[in-house]
Design a protein around this motif. Sequence first.
Motif, PDB file in Angstrom:
ATOM      1  N   ASN A 176       1.592 -38.881  -0.489  1.00 47.17           N
ATOM      2  CA  ASN A 176       2.103 -37.720   0.241  1.00 47.17           C
ATOM      3  C   ASN A 176       3.583 -37.872   0.578  1.00 47.17           C
ATOM      4  OD1 ASN A 176      -0.406 -36.587   0.155  1.00 47.17           O
ATOM      5  ND2 ASN A 176      -0.875 -36.872   2.320  1.00 47.17           N
ATOM      6  N   ILE A 177       3.955 -39.063   1.056  1.00 50.77           N
ATOM      7  CA  ILE A 177       5.346 -39.302   1.435  1.00 50.77           C
ATOM      8  C   ILE A 177       6.262 -39.174   0.223  1.00 50.77           C
ATOM      9  CG2 ILE A 177       6.968 -41.060   2.263  1.00 50.77           C
ATOM     10  CD1 ILE A 177       4.680 -42.095   4.062  1.00 50.77           C
ATOM     11  N   LEU A 178       5.862 -39.803  -0.884  1.00 54.99           N
ATOM     12  CA  LEU A 178       6.701 -39.780  -2.087  1.00 54.99           C
ATOM     13  C   LEU A 178       6.764 -38.387  -2.702  1.00 54.99           C
ATOM     14  CD1 LEU A 178       5.523 -43.136  -3.687  1.00 54.99           C
ATOM     15  CD2 LEU A 178       7.778 -42.654  -2.726  1.00 54.99           C
ATOM     16  N   ALA A 179       5.648 -37.664  -2.682  1.00 50.48           N
ATOM     17  CA  ALA A 179       5.642 -36.298  -3.222  1.00 50.48           C
ATOM     18  C   ALA A 179       6.551 -35.398  -2.397  1.00 50.48           C
ATOM     19  CB  ALA A 179       4.217 -35.744  -3.240  1.00 50.48           C
ATOM     20  N   HIS A 180       6.497 -35.553  -1.079  1.00 50.19           N
ATOM     21  CA  HIS A 180       7.342 -34.747  -0.197  1.00 50.19           C
ATOM     22  C   HIS A 180       8.826 -35.055  -0.431  1.00 50.19           C
ATOM     23  CE1 HIS A 180       8.700 -32.499   3.245  1.00 50.19           C
ATOM     24  NE2 HIS A 180       9.158 -33.588   3.843  1.00 50.19           N
ATOM     25  N   LYS A 181       9.157 -36.336  -0.526  1.00 54.52           N
ATOM     26  CA  LYS A 181      10.549 -36.715  -0.765  1.00 54.52           C
ATOM     27  C   LYS A 181      11.036 -36.225  -2.130  1.00 54.52           C
ATOM     28  CE  LYS A 181      10.914 -40.844   2.163  1.00 54.52           C
ATOM     29  NZ  LYS A 181      12.151 -40.440   2.858  1.00 54.52           N
ATOM     30  N   SER A 182      10.140 -36.239  -3.114  1.00 53.96           N
ATOM     31  CA  SER A 182      10.491 -35.747  -4.446  1.00 53.96           C
ATOM     32  C   SER A 182      10.789 -34.252  -4.411  1.00 53.96           C
ATOM     33  CB  SER A 182       9.353 -36.031  -5.433  1.00 53.96           C
ATOM     34  OG  SER A 182       9.111 -37.415  -5.558  1.00 53.96           O
ATOM     35  N   LEU A 183       9.972 -33.501  -3.691  1.00 52.50           N
ATOM     36  CA  LEU A 183      10.202 -32.061  -3.559  1.00 52.50           C
ATOM     37  C   LEU A 183      11.526 -31.783  -2.843  1.00 52.50           C
ATOM     38  CD1 LEU A 183       6.692 -30.576  -2.633  1.00 52.50           C
ATOM     39  CD2 LEU A 183       7.931 -30.334  -4.784  1.00 52.50           C
ATOM     40  N   LEU A 184      11.832 -32.585  -1.837  1.00 53.17           N
ATOM     41  CA  LEU A 184      13.103 -32.413  -1.133  1.00 53.17           C
ATOM     42  C   LEU A 184      14.282 -32.644  -2.081  1.00 53.17           C
ATOM     43  CD1 LEU A 184      12.459 -34.169   2.311  1.00 53.17           C
ATOM     44  CD2 LEU A 184      12.839 -31.723   1.902  1.00 53.17           C
ATOM     45  N   ALA A 185      14.148 -33.643  -2.961  1.00 53.17           N
ATOM     46  CA  ALA A 185      15.224 -33.916  -3.927  1.00 53.17           C
ATOM     47  C   ALA A 185      15.392 -32.744  -4.886  1.00 53.17           C
ATOM     48  CB  ALA A 185      14.905 -35.197  -4.704  1.00 53.17           C
ATOM     49  N   VAL A 186      14.287 -32.170  -5.337  1.00 59.00           N
ATOM     50  CA  VAL A 186      14.342 -31.013  -6.232  1.00 59.00           C
ATOM     51  C   VAL A 186      14.932 -29.806  -5.515  1.00 59.00           C
ATOM     52  CG1 VAL A 186      12.911 -29.382  -7.527  1.00 59.00           C
ATOM     53  CG2 VAL A 186      12.411 -31.818  -7.638  1.00 59.00           C
ATOM     54  N   PHE A 187      14.517 -29.604  -4.276  1.00 63.04           N
ATOM     55  CA  PHE A 187      15.039 -28.502  -3.470  1.00 63.04           C
ATOM     56  C   PHE A 187      16.553 -28.626  -3.297  1.00 63.04           C
ATOM     57  CE2 PHE A 187      16.044 -27.147   1.001  1.00 63.04           C
ATOM     58  CZ  PHE A 187      16.041 -25.779   0.760  1.00 63.04           C
ATOM     59  N   GLY A 188      17.020 -29.850  -3.077  1.00 61.86           N
ATOM     60  CA  GLY A 188      18.456 -30.082  -2.910  1.00 61.86           C
ATOM     61  C   GLY A 188      19.253 -29.722  -4.144  1.00 61.86           C
ATOM     62  N   GLU A 189      18.608 -29.809  -5.311  1.00 64.38           N
ATOM     63  CA  GLU A 189      19.273 -29.454  -6.576  1.00 64.38           C
ATOM     64  C   GLU A 189      19.084 -27.984  -6.928  1.00 64.38           C
ATOM     65  OE1 GLU A 189      17.662 -32.029  -9.520  1.00 64.38           O
ATOM     66  OE2 GLU A 189      18.519 -33.870  -8.658  1.00 64.38           O
ATOM     67  N   GLY A 190      18.298 -27.283  -6.139  1.00 60.34           N
ATOM     68  CA  GLY A 190      18.032 -25.873  -6.426  1.00 60.34           C
ATOM     69  C   GLY A 190      17.079 -25.667  -7.583  1.00 60.34           C
ATOM     70  N   LYS A 191      16.275 -26.692  -7.905  1.00 56.38           N
ATOM     71  CA  LYS A 191      15.334 -26.600  -9.022  1.00 56.38           C
ATOM     72  C   LYS A 191      13.900 -26.496  -8.498  1.00 56.38           C
ATOM     73  CE  LYS A 191      18.416 -29.259 -12.037  1.00 56.38           C
ATOM     74  NZ  LYS A 191      18.584 -30.495 -12.846  1.00 56.38           N
ATOM     75  N   HIS A 192      12.930 -26.452  -9.423  1.00 51.09           N
ATOM     76  CA  HIS A 192      11.540 -26.271  -9.021  1.00 51.09           C
ATOM     77  C   HIS A 192      10.588 -27.305  -9.621  1.00 51.09           C
ATOM     78  CE1 HIS A 192      13.233 -22.303  -8.098  1.00 51.09           C
ATOM     79  NE2 HIS A 192      12.258 -22.187  -7.220  1.00 51.09           N
ATOM     80  N   ALA A 193      11.008 -28.039 -10.627  1.00 46.38           N
ATOM     81  CA  ALA A 193      10.128 -28.993 -11.297  1.00 46.38           C
ATOM     82  C   ALA A 193      10.515 -30.429 -10.940  1.00 46.38           C
ATOM     83  CB  ALA A 193      10.177 -28.797 -12.804  1.00 46.38           C
ATOM     84  N   VAL A 194       9.523 -31.226 -10.561  1.00 43.73           N
ATOM     85  CA  VAL A 194       9.744 -32.626 -10.220  1.00 43.73           C
ATOM     86  C   VAL A 194       9.658 -33.471 -11.492  1.00 43.73           C
ATOM     87  CG1 VAL A 194       8.872 -34.616  -8.938  1.00 43.73           C
ATOM     88  CG2 VAL A 194       8.807 -32.340  -7.895  1.00 43.73           C
ATOM     89  N   ARG A 195      10.694 -34.247 -11.715  1.00 44.12           N
ATOM     90  CA  ARG A 195      10.726 -35.146 -12.869  1.00 44.12           C
ATOM     91  C   ARG A 195      10.581 -36.593 -12.398  1.00 44.12           C
ATOM     92  NH1 ARG A 195       9.426 -31.249 -16.122  1.00 44.12           N
ATOM     93  NH2 ARG A 195      11.023 -29.618 -16.328  1.00 44.12           N
ATOM     94  N   ALA A 196      10.415 -37.492 -13.357  1.00 46.83           N
ATOM     95  CA  ALA A 196      10.259 -38.904 -13.031  1.00 46.83           C
ATOM     96  C   ALA A 196      11.459 -39.437 -12.237  1.00 46.83           C
ATOM     97  CB  ALA A 196      10.066 -39.714 -14.309  1.00 46.83           C
ATOM     98  N   ALA A 197      12.661 -38.946 -12.573  1.00 49.54           N
ATOM     99  CA  ALA A 197      13.864 -39.392 -11.887  1.00 49.54           C
ATOM    100  C   ALA A 197      13.817 -39.071 -10.392  1.00 49.54           C
ATOM    101  CB  ALA A 197      15.105 -38.767 -12.524  1.00 49.54           C
ATOM    102  N   HIS A 198      13.251 -37.916 -10.046  1.00 49.46           N
ATOM    103  CA  HIS A 198      13.138 -37.540  -8.636  1.00 49.46           C
ATOM    104  C   HIS A 198      12.179 -38.479  -7.904  1.00 49.46           C
ATOM    105  CE1 HIS A 198      14.199 -33.455 -10.435  1.00 49.46           C
ATOM    106  NE2 HIS A 198      15.224 -33.768  -9.698  1.00 49.46           N
ATOM    107  N   VAL A 199      11.096 -38.859  -8.590  1.00 52.59           N
ATOM    108  CA  VAL A 199      10.130 -39.768  -7.981  1.00 52.59           C
ATOM    109  C   VAL A 199      10.758 -41.146  -7.782  1.00 52.59           C
ATOM    110  CG1 VAL A 199       7.881 -40.874  -8.217  1.00 52.59           C
ATOM    111  CG2 VAL A 199       8.201 -38.519  -8.984  1.00 52.59           C
TER     112      VAL A 199
END
Length: 278
Positions: A249-272
């Motif tokens: 949950n923590i890692l998924a949430h942080k990954s979504l925040l990273a994607v949100f910061g880039e203005g994108k919608h798909a989580v990639r391995a790099a975000h994780v």
Amino acid sequence: ISSGNSDISGRLALYLDHFGLTELPFGITPDTSFTVLTRSHQEALNTLLVALNSGEGFIKITGEVGTGKSLLCRRLLQALPDNSISAYLPNPYLAPRTLLLALAEELGVAVDPESDDYHLLKSVNNALLAHAVAERRVVVCIDEAQAMPLETLESLRLLSNLETEKRKLLQIVLFGQPELDRKLAEPSVRQLLQRIAFHYRLTGLAREEVANYLAHRLRVAGYRGEDVFGHQAVRCLHRASRGTPRLLNILAHKSLLAVFGEGKHAVRAAHVRQAAAD
């Protein structure tokens, strides 16, 4: 402070709107509305229900930090028959007498805090007998049981001696970290260990369960789009979290925040990997 709270609320609203969510999907507070029926959790719940139906006095569930013991406890309380009486003790780091007072309070037993141990135990016993006559099962769930002092564990065993000719008056479910097993191996509580007929060890999610877990929580939170987490992202999440739901949950949430910061919608391995490094 008010201005700061308003700014946080505004950013949260933007985050939710960006992904089309109605609430945060990856909180770490146990919430049964987000429950995903993983193999380990379903097997554990089945074990609990069978053990309770068998009339066992003690049942033990162990698991590492973050594997969902508290959530399982809540699922069990929801699954109990309507004629059951349940008590939930989330903080068992109590002296024996204090534990008995807490149990009496949970069961709605009116006791005088100044009464001696004999009369206190008698009041609890009378209440349990009344429930037995009315054919009501009494189940006590103790969370974080590894924190319970040895003398309190022993008093719990003595409390479990309360029974009629046919059944236990009280069934006790212990939820704890693996340290609970080491504590129960102490010679002073060996009699309690012998009474635990049912035990289950919770494990993390298997890799093939992670994608469904993520998708389910997103759906519950209101998401209706295409997959957010790509195949490689899911593999990275499983590897980084080792399948532990809380870490996931923590890692998924942080990954979504990273994607949100880039203005994108798909989580990639790099975000994780970025989330894991953080």
